[in-house]
Design a protein around this motif. Structure first.
Motif, mmCIF file in Angstrom:
data_model
loop_
_atom_site.group_PDB
_atom_site.id
_atom_site.type_symbol
_atom_site.label_atom_id
_atom_site.label_comp_id
_atom_site.label_asym_id
_atom_site.label_seq_id
_atom_site.Cartn_x
_atom_site.Cartn_y
_atom_site.Cartn_z
ATOM 1 N N GLU A 48 0.831 -1.210 0.000
ATOM 2 C CA GLU A 48 0.000 0.000 0.000
ATOM 3 C C GLU A 48 0.860 1.251 0.000
ATOM 4 O O GLU A 48 0.575 2.228 -0.697
ATOM 5 C CB GLU A 48 -0.913 -0.009 1.228
ATOM 6 N N SER A 52 0.980 4.025 -2.987
ATOM 7 C CA SER A 52 0.725 5.443 -2.678
ATOM 8 C C SER A 52 1.847 6.326 -3.206
ATOM 9 O O SER A 52 1.601 7.409 -3.743
ATOM 10 C CB SER A 52 0.563 5.629 -1.172
ATOM 11 N N LYS A 55 1.562 6.840 -6.773
ATOM 12 C CA LYS A 55 0.331 7.573 -7.107
ATOM 13 C C LYS A 55 -0.553 6.781 -8.068
ATOM 14 O O LYS A 55 -1.059 7.298 -9.067
ATOM 15 C CB LYS A 55 0.659 8.949 -7.700
ATOM 16 N N HIS A 61 -5.695 0.881 -6.889
ATOM 17 C CA HIS A 61 -5.017 0.733 -5.603
ATOM 18 C C HIS A 61 -5.800 -0.219 -4.695
ATOM 19 O O HIS A 61 -5.266 -1.228 -4.194
ATOM 20 C CB HIS A 61 -4.902 2.118 -4.964
#
Length: 278
Positions: A48, A52, A55, A61
């Protein structure tokens, strides 16, 4: 009936040994399961964090984390079952056969799903971009896992399967921020080319939407059947493209009329030959 105490003691001892062995295996399996939970959580947190930092699109995601979590949990359960003595080979074979059958039945949906993953991962376009694809032109409203939703300039809602977008040609109209406005204006063969070009340049230089740091090209592009065609190539922002285009269509007609420059329309000369009757 005589009871054989020795046999009973033997069976009790054997059951005790089996229970002790199973108990040890079960406790070890529980420990491995708990450790597996800890490792899965840490691994998901690292993934994760990486997504992140890259992006990655929010939809992709969450989906990738969900798929990874499900896969790791399935492996964890299979390992736990194997450690307590459950035969998992047949279970894995059944799950594999079921997965193959489901994949064949949903191959179209899976193709759209794969296309959605590719679009969200490589981002050839994003929400808010104006694109041209599958003969449609519009603004990207939403990129879903299976479909992409476009809003056309006349306010229609178009839903395009992602398999078509990932495997076909897509034109991202405003990704670069600026666009060249290609226009053609015809003048008569008897009109002054220099005067017409100067008038066109003055109109473009007076328009604040035309970028001044880009060259404004005005050329004699071709000698048409009824006109000399001037190719006009100014630059503007993607947002002002159509405003510049339509305003120039109107202003050029008005200014050419004032300057006495004609805008010819196609004409044909028809010659009729009469043959004397016998």
């Amino acid at each position: 009936m005589e009871i054989n105490i020795e046999k009973i003691e033997h069976y009790v001892q054997m059951l005790g040994e089996m229970g002790l062995q199973f108990g040890v295996q079960f406790l070890l399996a529980v420990v491995v399961y708990l450790v597996g939970n800890f490792i899965i959580k840490k691994l998901l947190s690292l993934v994760e964090l990486g997504l992140s930092k890259k992006k990655v699109e929010v939809t992709l995601h969450r989906f990738l984390l969900s798929i990874l979590n499900t896969l790791l949990k399935a492996i964890q359960i299979i390992i736990f079952a194997s450690m307590i003595g459950i035969q998992t080979a047949s279970l894995i074979a059944v799950l594999g056969a079921a997965g193959l059958a489901i994949g064949l039945a949903l191959q179209g949906s899976l193709a759209n799903f794969a296309g959605g993953v590719l679009i969200l991962l490589f981002r050839p376009f994003k929400n808010g971009d104006a694109i041209k694809a599958q003969s449609y032109v519009g603004i990207v409203e939403e990129i879903q896992i299976f479909n992409t939703i476009l809003k056309t300039f006349d306010n229609q809602r178009i839903i395009i399967p992602n398999a078509l977008l990932s495997n076909g040609c897509v034109t991202n109209i405003n990704v670069n921020g600026t666009r060249r406005v290609d226009m053609v204006f015809g003048i008569g063969y008897n009109d002054d080319i220099t005067k017409a070009k100067a008038l066109l340049r003055a109109l473009l230089e007076a328009d604040e939407r035309v970028l001044k740091d880009q060259a404004i090209d005005i050329w004699v592009g071709e000698h048409g059947e009824s006109s000399v065609n001037l190719f006009v190539r100014p630059w503007t922002t993607a947002e002002d493209y159509w405003g510049v285009y339509f305003d120039m269509m109107e202003k050029v007609k008005i200014e050419f009329d004032k300057a006495g420059i004609s805008i010819p329309f196609p004409q044909r000369d028809v010659h009729i030959h009469q043959t004397p009757s016998a």
